[in-house]
Structure formats: C-alpha cells, structure tokens
Write a protein that holds these residues in place. Sequence first.
Motif, PDB file in Angstrom:
ATOM      1  N   TRP A   1      29.101  19.070  -1.899  1.00  0.00           N
ATOM      2  CA  TRP A   1      28.346  17.971  -2.257  1.00  0.00           C
ATOM      3  C   TRP A   1      27.991  17.106  -0.913  1.00  0.00           C
ATOM      4  O   TRP A   1      28.978  17.001  -0.076  1.00  0.00           O
ATOM      5  CB  TRP A   1      28.993  17.099  -3.193  1.00  0.00           C
ATOM      6  CG  TRP A   1      29.306  17.532  -4.549  1.00  0.00           C
ATOM      7  CD1 TRP A   1      30.338  18.163  -4.816  1.00  0.00           C
ATOM      8  CD2 TRP A   1      28.555  17.815  -5.720  1.00  0.00           C
ATOM      9  NE1 TRP A   1      30.300  18.762  -6.071  1.00  0.00           N
ATOM     10  CE2 TRP A   1      29.091  18.545  -6.720  1.00  0.00           C
ATOM     11  CE3 TRP A   1      27.181  17.232  -5.742  1.00  0.00           C
ATOM     12  CZ2 TRP A   1      28.342  18.803  -7.811  1.00  0.00           C
ATOM     13  CZ3 TRP A   1      26.544  17.651  -7.032  1.00  0.00           C
ATOM     14  CH2 TRP A   1      26.906  18.377  -8.076  1.00  0.00           C
ATOM     15  N   VAL A   2      26.566  16.773  -0.809  1.00  0.00           N
ATOM     16  CA  VAL A   2      26.229  16.027   0.391  1.00  0.00           C
ATOM     17  C   VAL A   2      25.752  14.533  -0.078  1.00  0.00           C
ATOM     18  O   VAL A   2      24.911  14.330  -1.134  1.00  0.00           O
ATOM     19  CB  VAL A   2      24.845  16.733   0.623  1.00  0.00           C
ATOM     20  CG1 VAL A   2      24.002  16.172   1.966  1.00  0.00           C
ATOM     21  CG2 VAL A   2      25.038  18.506   1.112  1.00  0.00           C
ATOM     22  N   PRO A   3      26.397  13.786   0.629  1.00  0.00           N
ATOM     23  CA  PRO A   3      25.973  12.297   0.234  1.00  0.00           C
ATOM     24  C   PRO A   3      24.653  11.950   0.331  1.00  0.00           C
ATOM     25  O   PRO A   3      23.914  12.355   1.521  1.00  0.00           O
ATOM     26  CB  PRO A   3      26.658  11.472   1.149  1.00  0.00           C
ATOM     27  CG  PRO A   3      27.919  12.259   1.409  1.00  0.00           C
ATOM     28  CD  PRO A   3      27.309  13.737   1.588  1.00  0.00           C
ATOM     29  N   VAL A   4      23.755  11.261  -0.576  1.00  0.00           N
ATOM     30  CA  VAL A   4      22.430  11.041  -0.333  1.00  0.00           C
ATOM     31  C   VAL A   4      22.234   9.633  -0.867  1.00  0.00           C
ATOM     32  O   VAL A   4      23.106   8.956  -1.546  1.00  0.00           O
ATOM     33  CB  VAL A   4      21.601  11.897  -1.320  1.00  0.00           C
ATOM     34  CG1 VAL A   4      21.567  13.362  -0.849  1.00  0.00           C
ATOM     35  CG2 VAL A   4      21.910  11.693  -2.718  1.00  0.00           C
ATOM     36  N   SER A   5      21.196   8.797  -0.198  1.00  0.00           N
ATOM     37  CA  SER A   5      20.938   7.463  -0.774  1.00  0.00           C
ATOM     38  C   SER A   5      20.218   7.448  -2.214  1.00  0.00           C
ATOM     39  O   SER A   5      19.489   8.372  -2.528  1.00  0.00           O
ATOM     40  CB  SER A   5      19.796   6.923   0.151  1.00  0.00           C
ATOM     41  OG  SER A   5      19.260   5.809  -0.262  1.00  0.00           O
ATOM     42  N   PRO A   6      20.613   6.502  -2.949  1.00  0.00           N
ATOM     43  CA  PRO A   6      20.048   6.398  -4.284  1.00  0.00           C
ATOM     44  C   PRO A   6      18.696   5.735  -4.298  1.00  0.00           C
ATOM     45  O   PRO A   6      18.093   5.551  -5.430  1.00  0.00           O
ATOM     46  CB  PRO A   6      20.830   5.225  -4.878  1.00  0.00           C
ATOM     47  CG  PRO A   6      21.540   4.515  -3.896  1.00  0.00           C
ATOM     48  CD  PRO A   6      21.588   5.451  -2.925  1.00  0.00           C
ATOM     49  N   GLU A   7      18.086   5.611  -3.254  1.00  0.00           N
ATOM     50  CA  GLU A   7      16.638   4.748  -3.006  1.00  0.00           C
ATOM     51  C   GLU A   7      15.816   5.769  -2.882  1.00  0.00           C
ATOM     52  O   GLU A   7      14.343   5.198  -2.972  1.00  0.00           O
ATOM     53  CB  GLU A   7      16.718   4.059  -1.835  1.00  0.00           C
ATOM     54  CG  GLU A   7      17.799   2.768  -1.860  1.00  0.00           C
ATOM     55  CD  GLU A   7      17.836   1.882  -0.776  1.00  0.00           C
ATOM     56  OE1 GLU A   7      16.945   2.138   0.208  1.00  0.00           O
ATOM     57  OE2 GLU A   7      18.665   0.891  -0.584  1.00  0.00           O
ATOM     58  N   ALA A   8      15.989   7.171  -2.832  1.00  0.00           N
ATOM     59  CA  ALA A   8      14.799   8.120  -2.699  1.00  0.00           C
ATOM     60  C   ALA A   8      15.272   9.273  -3.284  1.00  0.00           C
ATOM     61  O   ALA A   8      16.272   9.491  -3.248  1.00  0.00           O
ATOM     62  CB  ALA A   8      14.119   8.119  -1.364  1.00  0.00           C
ATOM     63  N   PRO A   9      14.242  10.381  -3.669  1.00  0.00           N
ATOM     64  CA  PRO A   9      14.696  11.590  -3.934  1.00  0.00           C
ATOM     65  C   PRO A   9      15.387  12.344  -2.846  1.00  0.00           C
ATOM     66  O   PRO A   9      15.043  12.058  -1.622  1.00  0.00           O
ATOM     67  CB  PRO A   9      13.385  12.443  -4.375  1.00  0.00           C
ATOM     68  CG  PRO A   9      12.467  11.202  -4.677  1.00  0.00           C
ATOM     69  CD  PRO A   9      12.884  10.067  -3.932  1.00  0.00           C
ATOM     70  N   ALA A  10      16.463  13.348  -2.867  1.00  0.00           N
ATOM     71  CA  ALA A  10      17.060  13.936  -1.851  1.00  0.00           C
ATOM     72  C   ALA A  10      16.223  14.800  -1.076  1.00  0.00           C
ATOM     73  O   ALA A  10      16.310  14.786   0.132  1.00  0.00           O
ATOM     74  CB  ALA A  10      18.133  14.776  -2.639  1.00  0.00           C
ATOM     75  N   SER A  11      15.235  15.441  -1.421  1.00  0.00           N
ATOM     76  CA  SER A  11      14.186  16.146  -0.961  1.00  0.00           C
ATOM     77  C   SER A  11      13.208  15.104   0.139  1.00  0.00           C
ATOM     78  O   SER A  11      12.770  15.910   1.041  1.00  0.00           O
ATOM     79  CB  SER A  11      13.010  16.586  -1.849  1.00  0.00           C
ATOM     80  OG  SER A  11      12.451  15.732  -2.529  1.00  0.00           O
ATOM     81  N   GLU A  12      13.404  13.755   0.166  1.00  0.00           N
ATOM     82  CA  GLU A  12      12.570  13.012   0.986  1.00  0.00           C
ATOM     83  C   GLU A  12      13.707  12.449   1.885  1.00  0.00           C
ATOM     84  O   GLU A  12      13.068  11.563   2.875  1.00  0.00           O
ATOM     85  CB  GLU A  12      12.024  11.903   0.340  1.00  0.00           C
ATOM     86  CG  GLU A  12      10.803  12.292  -0.763  1.00  0.00           C
ATOM     87  CD  GLU A  12      10.053  11.156  -1.429  1.00  0.00           C
ATOM     88  OE1 GLU A  12      10.625   9.921  -1.109  1.00  0.00           O
ATOM     89  OE2 GLU A  12       9.438  11.484  -2.395  1.00  0.00           O
ATOM     90  N   GLN A  13      14.767  12.791   2.235  1.00  0.00           N
ATOM     91  CA  GLN A  13      15.738  12.130   3.047  1.00  0.00           C
ATOM     92  C   GLN A  13      16.029  12.829   4.032  1.00  0.00           C
ATOM     93  O   GLN A  13      15.884  14.360   4.061  1.00  0.00           O
ATOM     94  CB  GLN A  13      17.050  11.873   2.221  1.00  0.00           C
ATOM     95  CG  GLN A  13      16.763  10.871   0.815  1.00  0.00           C
ATOM     96  CD  GLN A  13      17.933  10.677   0.304  1.00  0.00           C
ATOM     97  OE1 GLN A  13      19.371  10.580   0.856  1.00  0.00           O
ATOM     98  NE2 GLN A  13      18.143  10.311  -0.939  1.00  0.00           N
ATOM     99  N   PRO A  14      16.463  12.732   5.372  1.00  0.00           N
ATOM    100  CA  PRO A  14      16.790  13.337   6.254  1.00  0.00           C
ATOM    101  C   PRO A  14      17.691  14.707   6.105  1.00  0.00           C
ATOM    102  O   PRO A  14      17.430  15.439   6.978  1.00  0.00           O
ATOM    103  CB  PRO A  14      17.401  12.261   7.309  1.00  0.00           C
ATOM    104  CG  PRO A  14      16.910  11.097   6.995  1.00  0.00           C
ATOM    105  CD  PRO A  14      16.764  11.377   5.458  1.00  0.00           C
ATOM    106  N   ALA A  15      18.631  14.374   5.380  1.00  0.00           N
ATOM    107  CA  ALA A  15      19.568  15.712   5.176  1.00  0.00           C
ATOM    108  C   ALA A  15      18.967  16.585   4.089  1.00  0.00           C
ATOM    109  O   ALA A  15      19.883  17.370   3.363  1.00  0.00           O
ATOM    110  CB  ALA A  15      20.818  14.998   4.726  1.00  0.00           C
ATOM    111  N   ALA A  16      17.774  16.631   3.801  1.00  0.00           N
ATOM    112  CA  ALA A  16      17.057  17.376   2.660  1.00  0.00           C
ATOM    113  C   ALA A  16      17.468  18.836   2.667  1.00  0.00           C
ATOM    114  O   ALA A  16      17.967  19.531   1.879  1.00  0.00           O
ATOM    115  CB  ALA A  16      15.850  17.220   2.506  1.00  0.00           C
ATOM    116  N   SER A  17      17.462  19.330   3.981  1.00  0.00           N
ATOM    117  CA  SER A  17      17.841  20.693   4.174  1.00  0.00           C
ATOM    118  C   SER A  17      19.300  21.008   3.833  1.00  0.00           C
ATOM    119  O   SER A  17      19.535  22.274   3.739  1.00  0.00           O
ATOM    120  CB  SER A  17      17.430  21.144   5.677  1.00  0.00           C
ATOM    121  OG  SER A  17      18.338  20.656   6.321  1.00  0.00           O
TER     122      SER A  17
END
Length: 388
Positions: free
Chosen positions: A234-250
Amino acid sequence: MHRRHFLRFTALGGGALALGSLGFWRNVYATPPRPASGPGPYGLMASAPDANGLLLPRGFTSRVIARSGDVVPGSQHPWHMAPDGGACFRMPDGGWVYASNSETSPDGGVSAVRFSPRGEVKDAYRILSGTDVNCAGGPTPWGTWLSCEEHPRGHVWECDPSRPGQGVKRPALGTFTHEAVAVDPVGRRLYLTEDTSDGRFYRFTPAKWPSLDSGTLEAARVVGDVFQGAKVDWVPVSPEAPASEQPAASESTVFRGGEGCWYDGGVVYFTTKRDNRVWALTLVSGRLEVLYDAARYPGSPLMGVDNVTVSRAREVFVCEDGDDMQLCLLTPDRKVTPFLQVVGHPSSELAGAAFSPDGRRLYLSSQRGIDGRGITFEVTGPFRSQAA
C-alpha cells in the motif's frame, strides 16, 4: 438452454486458492473451463417471466417494493430516480431497513424502506439529500450506510438508515470518483473502489476505530501475476485528490473502472467493469486473485460486472450493467450461472443487490426500468443458508 446460461470457470491460476478464513475458494480453479453439466445451485430460470418481468428459478417469487417517482406503498415518501447501490440493516424490533442510493444529479442522495419483522413496508424516507451521483457504497458493522458520490470531487457520506435524517461527509476517505466501500471489522479498515479508466483500489485505516473523522488513506500496489496470486502492498496518498493526480501516481496500480465492493469472511470482493473482472483480496495474507475474467470464457453469461454481494452460503452475486440484465452468481464448484433475469428493460442496469438480515429475501433494482423510471424488487425463496 443456451450455453451462456451456465459455464464452468476454472484454471485462472496454477495453485490452490486459500481465500477467506475457512479456505472457501480452495481448488476452485483446478480444472480447465468447459460447459457445465447442469444448472446452478438454484436450478434453471423459468422459461417465461413472472408478473413483474423477472425470470426466476423454481420456488422463488418477486414483488415490486417501489417505483421511481411514485409514493412507496405503505409510506408517504416518493421513491427516488435511478436507484443504485444498497444494503439491508437489522432493526431492534426484528424488522430491517433497505437503504438505496440515487445516482442522479443534482440531489442524488439516499432513501430507505423500513420493513416490519413480517416483511411489510412500514415506512420510507430520505436519509441523505443535496449530494450528487450517489452510485454505490457499503454498510458498516456499527449499522450505518456509507454512500459514495461518483464524480471527480466526490466524497463518502455516512448515513443513519434507521430514521429520516442527513448524512455526514467523511472527507478523510478521499476525494475522487467513488463507487463502493467495504468494511473489514477484524482488521478495522475500509476498502474503496474508484470508477474511472485509471482508477485505484484504496484502503483507509481510521485513526480511532470506528470513527471515520481521520485516518490514513492508501492506494494498492500489486506485485506479481493476478492470475497466479499476486501480493498487494500500500502506498500512502492524500485524501484531497484522486491518486492518479498525485506525485506518487506511478507507484500505485491502475484498476480499470472499479465497481462493486463487498466484505465477507476475511475476503474483499470487488469488480472492475472495463475488463469485466471479479477480484478477491484475502486480507490476512494480502493475496489478490482474479476470480472471474470474462475475456477468458467466451460465451459466459456474466458481462458488464457491477454491484456485488455475498449470500450466507458464500455465493458471490454480481449485477450486470446492461448485457441481458441478469444477476449472476459465482459458486465454489467452478460455475458462473445466472440466478435471475429482468426482461424488457433494454436500456437499464441491475444494481443494489442485498440480502435481508435473515438471508431469505433479496433486494435489487432495475435502475431505469422500462420507461426511464427505476423499479426496486424483492425476491423471496429458498436461498441456501450454508456453504456446500
């Protein structure tokens, strides 16, 4: 009966599966696919529809609970348009409530039907208003309904199905095109699907169980071959936007059009519509499997996978979005079979399949019905109560 009405499915992986706390799906894929030697566990569907337009197995009957735009009989509440995901909740008097989303905009929200212990409709009412495109969701162990908004800035809303009211937004569960959510009461986590072509599969760990006010949101990263049994971290993501739009999307894995999601016996089952797959994540091991892939079984009855639920007999029921409007089930004896079919609704989809608390009644909706107005059904009959 046409071959699509039942097809044996196996050989998705070379090794034995060990899904669930009891190893329920072990050896499901031990032999190659071939036409089944007979119908599913409930027999063949009838050759002609009943008075409500349903093809059902012998011993099963249906009734219409509600129609979009009409007052629910036994109440003063008009039923919402585009009924979608739903679930049932046991009430203290021995009755139950069926909560149903409205996949419309503006003002989607959620309505509920209250039943007596004998199954009569006692009331119907709104439990969420002022939200948009409420598609699916999921029940919690503490008796609330989590309603998911299916748009890019969508949120999850926690609702009390027991009485009229207004749900509470839970932004910690992410801001994305939500579809469904399943709650693991043992590991104390939530699992969420995202209905986009580049969607992700998410996990939420509350900071303080069972509060959903805050916690950690993560996206799945799959390592290995999902047809042999992959592992998930599991990769931590921000709850403020879809994961596909975040720096760690890949760093996270794409799931193509996440749909229904359901927890049962230590397994989270979910579907992805753009590749017509049914998945199973075994939580204790982090092992991810593809239970069903339509591309591997030409002529299979199950296409357009959508909402999913599990019976007391651990049969996985999957709604079809379009196709021939069937509710299909996956059984542990290597079959995918249709359980029922709604006839004469060519521009609709099935949604909201959910069992009553005693497992004897099944609720589901034809979202757009015959004339654009949804119809919500109850099916009663000899559902199996234990796994074979």
